[in-house]
Write a protein that holds these residues in place. Structure first.
Motif, PDB file in Angstrom:
ATOM      1  N   LEU A  75       0.834  -1.201   0.000  1.00 25.62           N
ATOM      2  CA  LEU A  75       0.000   0.000   0.000  1.00 25.62           C
ATOM      3  C   LEU A  75       0.870   1.253   0.000  1.00 25.62           C
ATOM      4  CD1 LEU A  75      -2.830   1.278   0.225  1.00 25.62           C
ATOM      5  CD2 LEU A  75      -2.635   1.069   2.697  1.00 25.62           C
ATOM      6  N   GLU A  76       1.972   1.206   0.714  1.00 27.26           N
ATOM      7  CA  GLU A  76       2.879   2.359   0.766  1.00 27.26           C
ATOM      8  C   GLU A  76       3.448   2.674  -0.612  1.00 27.26           C
ATOM      9  OE1 GLU A  76       7.100   3.660   2.858  1.00 27.26           O
ATOM     10  OE2 GLU A  76       5.935   2.012   3.704  1.00 27.26           O
ATOM     11  N   ASP A  77       3.797   1.640  -1.383  1.00 30.90           N
ATOM     12  CA  ASP A  77       4.316   1.853  -2.744  1.00 30.90           C
ATOM     13  C   ASP A  77       3.321   2.623  -3.598  1.00 30.90           C
ATOM     14  OD1 ASP A  77       6.629   0.419  -2.142  1.00 30.90           O
ATOM     15  OD2 ASP A  77       5.720  -1.486  -2.725  1.00 30.90           O
ATOM     16  N   ILE A  78       2.044   2.280  -3.463  1.00 23.94           N
ATOM     17  CA  ILE A  78       1.011   2.927  -4.277  1.00 23.94           C
ATOM     18  C   ILE A  78       0.809   4.374  -3.845  1.00 23.94           C
ATOM     19  CG2 ILE A  78      -1.447   2.879  -4.874  1.00 23.94           C
ATOM     20  CD1 ILE A  78      -1.334  -0.161  -4.631  1.00 23.94           C
ATOM     21  N   LEU A  79       0.721   4.597  -2.537  1.00 27.96           N
ATOM     22  CA  LEU A  79       0.504   5.963  -2.041  1.00 27.96           C
ATOM     23  C   LEU A  79       1.664   6.884  -2.390  1.00 27.96           C
ATOM     24  CD1 LEU A  79      -1.069   5.246   1.457  1.00 27.96           C
ATOM     25  CD2 LEU A  79      -2.230   5.854  -0.660  1.00 27.96           C
ATOM     26  N   GLU A  80       2.871   6.327  -2.440  1.00 30.03           N
ATOM     27  CA  GLU A  80       4.042   7.137  -2.776  1.00 30.03           C
ATOM     28  C   GLU A  80       4.000   7.641  -4.218  1.00 30.03           C
ATOM     29  OE1 GLU A  80       7.412   4.761  -1.766  1.00 30.03           O
ATOM     30  OE2 GLU A  80       7.482   5.493   0.300  1.00 30.03           O
ATOM     31  N   GLU A  81       3.220   6.972  -5.069  1.00 35.48           N
ATOM     32  CA  GLU A  81       3.076   7.450  -6.446  1.00 35.48           C
ATOM     33  C   GLU A  81       2.308   8.761  -6.506  1.00 35.48           C
ATOM     34  OE1 GLU A  81       4.404   6.281  -9.402  1.00 35.48           O
ATOM     35  OE2 GLU A  81       5.591   5.250  -7.878  1.00 35.48           O
ATOM     36  N   ILE A  82       1.526   9.040  -5.450  1.00 35.27           N
ATOM     37  CA  ILE A  82       0.759  10.293  -5.411  1.00 35.27           C
ATOM     38  C   ILE A  82       1.482  11.347  -4.582  1.00 35.27           C
ATOM     39  CG2 ILE A  82      -1.408  11.372  -4.708  1.00 35.27           C
ATOM     40  CD1 ILE A  82      -2.800   8.749  -5.162  1.00 35.27           C
ATOM     41  N   VAL A  83       1.839  10.993  -3.353  1.00 38.54           N
ATOM     42  CA  VAL A  83       2.356  11.996  -2.421  1.00 38.54           C
ATOM     43  C   VAL A  83       3.876  12.038  -2.367  1.00 38.54           C
ATOM     44  CG1 VAL A  83       0.303  11.814  -0.998  1.00 38.54           C
ATOM     45  CG2 VAL A  83       2.265  10.388  -0.457  1.00 38.54           C
ATOM     46  N   GLY A  84       4.560  11.137  -3.087  1.00 34.83           N
ATOM     47  CA  GLY A  84       6.010  11.101  -3.022  1.00 34.83           C
ATOM     48  C   GLY A  84       6.496  10.159  -1.938  1.00 34.83           C
TER      49      GLY A  84
END
Length: 446
Positions: A331-340
Motif C-alpha cells: 500500500l505504501e508503494d502505491i501511495l508514494e506514487e501520489i504523495v512522493g
C-alpha cells in the motif's frame, strides 16, 4: 415665490394623474399583491425543497401523514418538481409585470416625463418583485425549510398536476439538448501542462496533482519491489532463526515461501508473532501465517488500491505470466506514487543515486525505471520502443546491449549516455548516466 411652490407640485401631479382610483384599478392592485404573495411562496418552495438533507427526507418517510406522502411524491422526480416551480413562478411574475404596467398606464400619463415612467414601471416594480417575491422568501425558506415544505406540499402537488403537460414537454426538450450537447475532453498531457501552469512555484502540490492524473496509467510491475530485493522467510526456518531475521529486516510483514520464492505460502505479520516472542524453538510459528494475495504484473495501481481497501490488506505478491513470483507490492508503494516518498524509521537510508553535476548522475542498477524518470524529471518514456519487459535501469541496459556488459561499457540512446561503473558476471551494479544535448540513435560503444 416660496408659497407658490406646493401649488406647482400639485399642478404637476394633477397633469400626470389622468384617471382617479376606481373599483377596477383597486381590484387589479389587490390582484398584484396576491400574485406577489404567490411568487414569494413559489420562490421559497424552490429553496426549501432542494435544501432538504437526507435526514429530513428520512424523517418524512417514517411519518404516517398525508403531508409527508405529498412531499415524498414531489421529491420522487426532482426535475419535474423544479420545472413546475419555474413554470408557475414565471407565469406569476409575468402577471405581476403586466398588471402593474396596466395600472400605471391607467393612473398616470408619463408622455412628458418618460424618465419618471421608466423609474416607476421598471425600476420600482422590479425592485419590489425581487425583494418580496425572491430574496426575502428564499432567505426565510432556507432557514425554515421543513416548515415551508410542509406548508407548500399540497398546493405544489395540485400545481404539478395542472402544469404537468407543459413541464413534461420542457423536460423532454431539456433531455434532447443534453443528448446533443458535445463534451469536450482534454488529454492527460494537456491536463498535466495545465497543472504545471496553475501550480506556479508550489512544486509539492504539482507533483501530487500530476501523480493523481497519471495514477490509472501505472501498472503494478512498474512500482513493485523486485524479488531480488524482497526479504522473505523459508517456511522450514526454525523459530530461533526467525526473530533475528525479522529484527534485521525492520519490516512489519514478510512473505513466507516453501523451497523457493516462486512458491509463496503466505505472509507473516510481525504483530501476530510478538505475543510468542519468548516461546521455545519448538513453537509452530507457521500457524500464524496469513493467506497470500496474488496479483498479475499488468494490473493497474488504481485497481490495486481499491482491492487493498476492500480486503483490508497492505501487501500483495506479484506474479508473472508463468506463475512465478516477480516481487511484492505494498500500500505504501502505491501511495508514494501520489504523495512522493513516505519515509519511516525502518526505511533504509541507502542513496539510490547521487548527482555528480547538472548533467551527470550515478544510479544503482536495480533502480526502477519509474524512479529514474522521476529523478530525471521525464514526463514521457523515451525508451518505450526498446525497454521490452525491463523494469529497472540495469534491465534497460541489458535489453539495449543484448548481453551482460563489463565495467566501462558505454552506450548512448535518446539524450542519455550510459556507462557501466560496476558489474559482475550476473548483474550490473552501478551506472553513470550523462545527459547529452545531441539526441543519438542506438549507438553502442564498448
Amino acid at each position: 415665490m416660496e408659497t407658490d411652490e406646493p401649488f406647482r407640485y400639485l399642478l404637476y401631479l394633477n397633469q400626470i394623474i389622468v384617471n382617479p382610483l376606481n373599483a377596477t384599478i383597486v381590484t387589479e392592485a389587490v390582484t398584484v399583491v396576491l400574485l406577489l404573495i404567490c411568487s414569494a411562496f413559489i420562490s421559497g418552495s424552490e429553496v426549501a425543497f432542494f435544501s432538504l438533507t437526507p435526514s429530513n427526507i428520512e424523517e418524512f418517510s417514517t411519518r404516517k401523514s398525508k403531508q409527508s406522502d405529498n412531499i415524498l411524491k414531489l421529491l420522487l422526480i426532482p426535475d419535474r418538481l423544479l420545472s413546475t416551480i419555474l413554470v408557475v413562478n414565471n407565469f406569476v411574475n409575468v402577471g405581476i409585470v403586466i398588471l402593474s404596467a396596466y395600472i400605471s398606464s391607467h393612473l398616470f400619463d408619463f408622455t412628458n416625463v418618460p424618465l419618471l415612467g421608466f423609474v416607476l414601471e421598471v425600476v420600482v416594480i422590479t425592485f419590489l418583485l425581487l425583494l418580496f417575491g425572491e430574496i426575502l422568501p428564499k432567505v426565510y425558506a432556507s432557514r425554515n425549510n421543513v416548515r415551508f415544505v410542509m406548508l407548500m406540499a399540497g398546493p405544489l402537488l395540485i400545481l404539478d398536476r395542472f402544469f404537468r403537460p407543459l413541464s413534461t414537454m420542457l423536460l423532454k426538450l431539456t433531455r434532447v439538448f443534453r443528448k446533443k450537447k458535445h463534451r469536450t475532453y482534454i488529454s492527460k498531457d494537456e491536463l498535466s501542462d495545465a497543472i504545471s501552469i496553475a501550480s506556479g512555484e508550489n512544486k509539492d502540490d504539482e507533483k501530487i496533482l500530476k501523480g493523481i492524473v497519471k495514477f490509472g496509467d501505472i501498472a503494478v510491475v512498474e512500482i513493485m519491489k523486485p524479488r531480488i530485493d524482497v526479504v522473505a522467510i523459508d517456511i522450514a526456518t526454525p523459530f530461533n532463526e526467525v526473530m533475528p531475521l525479522i529484527i534485521d529486516s525492520g519490516y512489519s510483514r514478510i512473505p513466507v515461501y516453501s523451497g523457493s520464492f516462486d512458491k509463496v505460502q503466505g505472509v507473516l505479520y510481525i504483530k501476530d508473532l510478538l505475543p510468542h516472542f519468548h516461546k521455545p524453538n519448538s513453537f509452530n510459528w507457521q500457524s500464524l501465517i496469513r493467506p497470500p494475495y496474488f496479483v498479475p504484473e499488468p494490473k493497474r495501481i488504481n485497481e490495486m488500491l481499491e482491492e487493498f481497501q476492500k480486503k483490508k490488506i497492505h501487501m500483495a505478491i506479484v506474479i508473472d505470466e508463468y506463475g512465478g513470483t516477480s516481487g511484492i507490492i505494498t500500500l505504501e508503494d502505491i501511495l508514494e506514487e501520489i504523495v512522493g516518498e513516505i519515509p519511516d524509521e525502518f526505511d533504509q537510508q541507502d542513496i539510490q543515486y547521487s548527482k555528480i553535476s547538472e548533467s551527470e548522475y550515478i544510479f544503482k542498477g536495480k533502480t526502477q525505471l519509474n524512479d529514474f524518470f522521476k529523478v530525471m524529471e521525464i514526463e514521457h518514456d523515451p525508451f518505450e520502443g526498446v525497454r521490452g519487459e525491463s523494469d529497472t535501469l540495469a534491465g534497460l541496459i541489458l535489453e539495449i546491449a543484448g548481453t551482460i556488459p563489463d565495467a566501462g561499457f558505454t552506450l548512448e540512446y535518446a539524450s542519455f549516455r550510459f556507462r557501466i561503473e560496476e558489474a559482475d558476471k550476473r548483474r550490473i551494479k552501478q551506472i553513470r548516466v550523462e545527459i547529452i544535448k545531441k539526441k543519438a540513435g542506438n549507438e553502442r560503444k564498448a
